[in-house]
Design an enzyme around this catalytic site. Structure first.
Site, PDB file in Angstrom:
ATOM      1  N   TYR A   1       0.841  -1.201   0.000  1.00  0.00           N
ATOM      2  CA  TYR A   1       0.000   0.000   0.000  1.00  0.00           C
ATOM      3  C   TYR A   1       0.875   1.250   0.000  1.00  0.00           C
ATOM      4  O   TYR A   1       1.812   1.378   0.785  1.00  0.00           O
ATOM      5  CB  TYR A   1      -0.911  -0.014   1.234  1.00  0.00           C
ATOM      6  N   CYS A   2       0.581   2.176  -0.925  1.00  0.00           N
ATOM      7  CA  CYS A   2       1.248   3.478  -0.994  1.00  0.00           C
ATOM      8  C   CYS A   2       2.760   3.280  -1.139  1.00  0.00           C
ATOM      9  O   CYS A   2       3.206   2.569  -2.038  1.00  0.00           O
ATOM     10  CB  CYS A   2       0.871   4.304   0.235  1.00  0.00           C
ATOM     11  N   LEU A   3       3.578   3.889  -0.265  1.00  0.00           N
ATOM     12  CA  LEU A   3       5.020   3.698  -0.338  1.00  0.00           C
ATOM     13  C   LEU A   3       5.400   2.236  -0.199  1.00  0.00           C
ATOM     14  O   LEU A   3       6.383   1.782  -0.790  1.00  0.00           O
ATOM     15  CB  LEU A   3       5.719   4.510   0.759  1.00  0.00           C
TER      16      LEU A   3
ATOM     17  N   GLY B   1       3.753  -0.173  -1.411  1.00  0.00           N
ATOM     18  CA  GLY B   1       3.567  -0.757  -2.727  1.00  0.00           C
ATOM     19  C   GLY B   1       4.723  -0.434  -3.658  1.00  0.00           C
ATOM     20  O   GLY B   1       5.156  -1.279  -4.451  1.00  0.00           O
TER      21      GLY B   1
ATOM     22  N   LEU C   1      -1.762  -1.226  -3.951  1.00  0.00           N
ATOM     23  CA  LEU C   1      -2.876  -0.380  -3.538  1.00  0.00           C
ATOM     24  C   LEU C   1      -2.421   1.071  -3.521  1.00  0.00           C
ATOM     25  O   LEU C   1      -1.593   1.463  -2.694  1.00  0.00           O
ATOM     26  CB  LEU C   1      -3.380  -0.795  -2.153  1.00  0.00           C
TER      27      LEU C   1
END
Length: 569
Positions: free
Chosen positions: A300-302, A304, A328
């Protein structure tokens, strides 16, 4: 590779730059100066643009005068600041119209100037809009009809409460109050409360294995890698909207990376440390505990972005332990990385590096301030009006509690992240190295599930969609409504949720985002259910759950979830 320590002259310069950073809230003056100079030089030699703006100002004045005389205000884009009934009456309708016209005029003035670079144009438009918004009539108790009405109805008690709220907030900022997290939300009690054990710990992460709630589980476990910019429990909020709890209930064995909140001694932790200690050691632990030959990885985010680096390196090294990879709201190309990209330049990154040099990390307040600036209307002015002018406190909810629980970032890692990814775009352009060797996103071999959110200001969905350009594997892409956080926390039963989902085979022709959007049908509900079905289709027949942790050794259960790292302040 170690870098030489700075000379006394360089150290003096860095101290001076750090002092500048403190005075400018971390913004490099040269970034704004360069953009302003580019705009001013070209604007001053653009008589046509100047005449156009004069004409527009004259039209605005005529429209405003017509409204003063009782005419119907011109149609404008809906603005929540002026949606109340009080704003539809004179003189408030005139003031709000004047503000909106002024804001748009300055946007027109900053953009469309011949020969100004797009980067400088966008930055000047953002800065002008932010400055004009400080003059909004909604921000003053003397020109906001909602505040005036509340003051009359309550004999000014709303302003008394507002002053108290202001004093409390100043006390928190000064460190006189311990926590900004609402007291009725508590990590381990009603946040991050899914049952599990910490089964591995190193200097950077704790690995949580969640307890099964079904009699059988899929043999392929799920490893979730959250962003380290905030605490992991954005994906394990309250019981009703926890992605972890949902996946466990679908018959998956779920592991979660919980990042350490770094301090001064962690200043030299870099992106490679995060890859090795945060992902590769977690994968080793998951496999050692479950004996599964393949796992599902979710970032998720960083987290990811880091997962894309790790999985690309695994593909390069012929490491086929991944059954699937999920991203994500995560980017691999940073050329269209939202409003934050406006401020990223070599001068800005250097200033941040000098600012971090003293303590060895970027503080949570500095990060929160940067993100608040990007959405000042919602994150600065709306709370000011609600808390200090109306004397109200917003209803506390779990996402707000999580948002207040920020973390720090090591100096080296944050510098490498900004320079290699945001500034140089090395990952997308084949210059990024993992394990001393170059990697490419095209090296990812596992099927991909990617999610973008419609209103994401951190990772715009069209930027996330660029994964299609860089990958050579089957991909399922989801576009869901909501923002960077709320779009991901999109549990079944949440009202007004919708999404689009479509598969793209590895050998399929490329579709640009607009074409994909036009050809993909919108569905009501939560994308979580489709995600669980997608994972199940890439998993084997369910069997008895694996043990929670190893019987002994470094993968044995060490503590109850949520562990100790998430509690660090």
């Amino acid at each position: 590779m170690k870098t030489a320590p700075p000379t006394p002259y360089e150290a003096l310069d860095r101290m001076a730059h750090a002092s500048v950073a403190k005075a400018t809230a971390g913004l490099a003056p040269s970034v704004l100066a360069e953009a302003w100079m580019d705009w001013m030089v070209h604007f001053s030699s653009s008589p046509g643009k100047q005449l156009q703006l004069i004409e527009k100002a004259t039209q605005n004045m005529q429209a405003l005068w017509g409204t003063c005389l009782g005419g119907t205000p011109p149609e404008a884009a809906p603005d929540r600041r002026f949606s109340g009934d009080g704003w539809q009456k004179f003189p408030y309708n005139v003031w709000s119209q004047a503000h909106l016209q002024n804001w748009q005029w300055w946007q027109d003035a900053m953009t469309g100037v011949h020969s100004v670079s797009p980067e400088h144009e966008n930055l000047m438009a953002f800065v002008a809009g932010t400055i004009v918004d400080t003059t909004s009539p909604s921000n003053s108790p003397l020109t906001n009809p909602d505040v005036i009405a509340a003051s009359l109805d309550e004999n000014g008690q709303n302003l008394v409460r507002g002053a108290k709220n202001f004093a409390e907030d100043i006390g928190r900022k000064a460190g006189k109050l311990h926590s900004e997290v609402p007291q009725h939300f508590e990590v381990g009690r009603n946040l991050a409360a899914t049952s599990g054990k910490v089964v591995f710990r190193n200097n950077l992460i704790e690995l949580i294995q969640y307890s099964p709630t079904t009699e059988t589980t899929h043999p392929e476990p799920i490893l979730i890698v959250p962003a380290w910019i905030m605490k992991y429990y954005i994906l394990d909020l309250s019981a009703q909207n926890s992605l972890v709890r949902f996946l466990v209930a679908q018959g998956f064995t779920v592991f979660m990376v919980s990042w350490k909140n770094p301090d001064a001694e962690d200043r030299n932790l870099g992106m490679e440390d995060y890859r090795k200690l945060g992902i590769m050691e977690a994968i080793d632990a998951v496999q050692a505990i479950t004996k599964a030959p393949k796992i599902h990885a979710v970032g998720y985010c960083l987290g990811g972005t880091l997962l894309s680096i790790a999985t690309a390196a695994m593909g390069r090294d012929k490491d086929d332990r991944l059954a699937s990879v999920t991203f994500l709201a995560a980017q691999v190309d940073f050329t269209e990385a939202g409003p934050l990209r406006l401020f990223i330049s070599d001068a800005e990154v250097t200033l941040i590096e000098d600012m971090m040099a003293e303590k060895g990390f970027l503080t949570s307040d500095q990060m929160a301030g940067a993100f608040a600036l990007l959405r000042a209307r919602d994150l600065v002015w709306a709370p000011v009006i609600r808390d200090y002018l109306l004397g109200q406190r917003g209803d506390a909810f779990d996402l707000m509690a999580w948002n207040a629980d920020a973390t720090r970032m090591p100096a080296r890692m944050h510098s490498e992240y900004l320079r290699h990814l945001y500034l140089n775009n090395d990952l997308a352009e084949g210059r990024y190295h993992a394990g001393n060797k170059a990697i490419a996103i095209a090296d990812i071999r596992a099927p991909i599930f990617a999610v973008g959110t419609e209103d994401d200001h951190v990772a715009p969905w069209k930027s996330v969609y660029k994964l299609h350009i860089f990958t050579d594997t089957d991909m399922t892409f989801v576009l869901t409504n909501g923002g960077h956080n709320a779009g991901i926390v999109s549990e079944p039963g949440h009202v007004h949720r919708h999404f689009r989902i479509a598969d793209t085979a590895a050998d399929a022709a490329y579709r640009d985002p607009e074409e994909w959007l036009e050809e993909t049908t919108q569905k009501d509900g939560s994308w979580w259910t489709d995600f669980a079905a997608w994972l199940a289709a890439r998993s084997r027949k369910r069997v008895a759950p694996p043990p929670t942790g190893a019987a002994s050794g470094k993968y044995a259960a060490q503590a109850d979830a949520p562990g100790t790292y998430v509690m660090q302040k």
